[in-house]
Design an enzyme around this catalytic site. Structure first.
Site, short mmCIF file in Angstrom:
data_model
loop_
_atom_site.label_atom_id
_atom_site.label_comp_id
_atom_site.label_asym_id
_atom_site.label_seq_id
_atom_site.Cartn_x
_atom_site.Cartn_y
_atom_site.Cartn_z
N GLU A 5 41.98 -7.35 -28.73
CA GLU A 5 41.48 -6.77 -29.97
C GLU A 5 40.74 -7.88 -30.67
O GLU A 5 41.33 -8.87 -31.08
CB GLU A 5 42.65 -6.23 -30.80
CG GLU A 5 42.22 -5.51 -32.06
CD GLU A 5 42.16 -6.43 -33.24
OE1 GLU A 5 41.03 -6.78 -33.66
OE2 GLU A 5 43.21 -6.82 -33.74
N CYS A 38 41.16 -7.77 -39.55
CA CYS A 38 40.09 -7.36 -38.64
C CYS A 38 39.54 -5.98 -38.96
O CYS A 38 38.48 -5.60 -38.47
CB CYS A 38 40.58 -7.42 -37.20
SG CYS A 38 42.10 -6.52 -36.93
#
Length: 487
Positions: A258, A292
């Protein structure tokens, strides 16, 4: 099962054995007993109520491999980003230590994969219970090493623990399939088997949750794990290993990634302004903009642009308070280090030099070198750094657009696609935009989308695979097709 944690982090000395039974207090030179030299006024202000009284057993500085705490030949300091004070010296592990951790994890995997799903479930549930029992201490460790406001740190610990609870339940639901083939004398079976040793590399912004979200799934699937936490925040990882240690059977390796994103936040003319502003506040300023999935660029349609910018600025001034993460009322702590501050400062200066206007904020905060004012920019254009470079800080740049097609084109121009958000009251538009946004996760009239039960991950250059949810465990399983003939 032994949790194998190799890292540029933990090692030189074990605090618990250095100061048996003592209460610890951090200071610029490391961690010292509470009976040591009294700190100055600045240190009292910084550390009052922090790690003093925290269980020494949780403040580990060695790496944890094969069920043992092991020192490394070299060490490096971990610092409090709010004050710059050193929290402790931890092991600086290298290639040799990494290989040893992988060997230990593989040896453990040969046994762990044979452990029943029910037993794996029970172990993960015990780990969950231990996190809940130690939630206050674990939260304080997060705030000390990352600067995150204590309220957010408490939220992260619960979020982290819930992944263990979820995957403890999913461990018993790894099912295969039987496929009916045309041949009467054959049966086709699909088995799901653990892939082996999983390598897990985690970021500093969620030092606890990014471990449990990955490790919980891997252990539930029957894998073992080698974890490499971020250098800025190793203490949280080591504390998680410590509370698991006494309930482990023998060891804690496939790679799922990720990699962050450039999350667009689109506000259409039909949106409810107050609702959109609330969502923008939640999405942008969580963990001081250091997540994020934080919104990176705000695309606001011309008809609602001025009202949104005005309301957004007012909400920022009213609700955001910059301060030390341990101080009551703080919503915006320090950035993780000075390089992070320099990046935000560079983006602001670049935008202003190209015609952007600072609505509020715009510069470093007087509290210290790692603090930056929550900043809102308008008159932002697509040639500015802040629109095509992930910020990871408290900067909200607003771009004005005219049509839905224009907004979609701007949002999809990025080579990453983790999360995206948009606000609209038009049902047809909601379906169109949700389907067209090139991201792995979409928030429709919602700024906070992460949930244990839902798949987390992106498209394009934002990574591979999914974490959390019932799909998260699939990353740690291989499919095996078995054709059984001669029946």
């Amino acid at each position: 099962m032994a949790t194998c944690i190799w890292l540029r982090s933990c090692g030189a000395r074990r605090l618990g054995s250095t100061f048996p039974g003592c209460r610890l207090r951090p200071r610029a030179g490391g961690l010292v007993p509470a009976s040591g030299p009294a700190p100055g006024p600045a240190q009292l202000r910084c550390y009052a109520g922090r790690l003093a009284g925290l269980s020494a057993a949780l403040l580990r500085t060695d790496s944890f491999v094969g069920g043992r705490w092991l020192p490394a030949a070299a060490t490096f300091p971990v610092q409090d980003p709010a004050s710059g004070a050193a929290l402790g010296m931890v092991a600086d592990c290298g290639v040799r230590e990494a290989r040893a951790a992988v060997r230990a994890a593989y040896e453990a995997f040969c046994r762990w994969r044979e452990v029943s799903a029910k037993e794996r479930s029970s172990l993960l549930r015990k780990w969950y219970n231990l996190m809940i029992q130690n939630k206050d201490d674990l939260a304080r460790i997060i705030t000390a090493e990352s600067g995150k406001p204590l309220k957010e740190a408490h939220g992260e610990i619960l979020y982290s623990a819930f992944f263990l609870e979820w995957f403890s339940e999913e461990a018993r639901r790894v099912y295969g399939d039987i496929i009916h083939t045309p041949a009467k004398d054959r049966r086709a079976l699909v088995l799901k088997q653990p892939i082996g040793v999983a390598a897990v590399i985690t970021p500093w912004n969620f030092p606890s949750a990014m471990i449990t979200r990955k490790v919980g799934a891997a252990l539930a699937a029957g894998c073992t794990v080698v974890v490499k936490p971020a250098e800025d925040t190793p203490f949280s990882a080591l504390a998680l290993a410590e509370i698991l240690l006494h309930h482990a059977a023998n060891s804690v390796k496939r790679v799922s990634m990720e990699l962050g994103g450039l999350a667009p936040f689109i506000v259409f003319d039909s949106a409810n302004v107050d609702q959109a502003v609330a969502g923008a506040m939640a999405s942008k300023f969580r963990n001081t903009g250091q997540t994020c999935v934080c919104s990176n660029q705000f695309l606001v349609q011309r008809g609602i642009h001025d009202a949104f910018v005005k309301a957004f600025a007012e909400a920022m001034k009213k609700n955001l308070r910059v301060g030390n993460g341990f101080e009551e009322g703080t919503t915006q702590g320090p950035l993780i280090n000075e390089k992070a501050v320099e990046k935000v400062e560079k983006q602001v200066n670049d935008a202003v030099s190209k015609g952007a206007t600072v609505v509020t904020g715009g510069k470093r905060h007087q509290l210290g070198k790692n603090f930056f004012e929550p900043t809102l920019l308008c008159n932002v254009t697509q040639d500015m750094l802040c629109t095509h470079e992930e910020t990871f800080g408290p900067l909200a740049p607003v771009i004005k657009f005219d049509t839905e097609e224009e907004a979609i084109a701007i949002a999809n121009a990025a080579d990453v696609g983790l999360a995206g958000y948009f606000y609209s009251q038009d049902p047809a538009q909601i379906w169109r935009v949700a389907e067209q946004l090139e991201v792995g996760m979409v928030g429709v009239n919602e700024g906070l989308i992460s949930s244990v039960e839902c798949p987390f991950g992106g498209v394009k250059q934002s990574g591979l695979g999914r974490e959390g949810s019932k799909y998260g465990i699939d990353e740690y399983l291989e499919l095996k097709y078995v054709c059984y003939g001669g029946l």
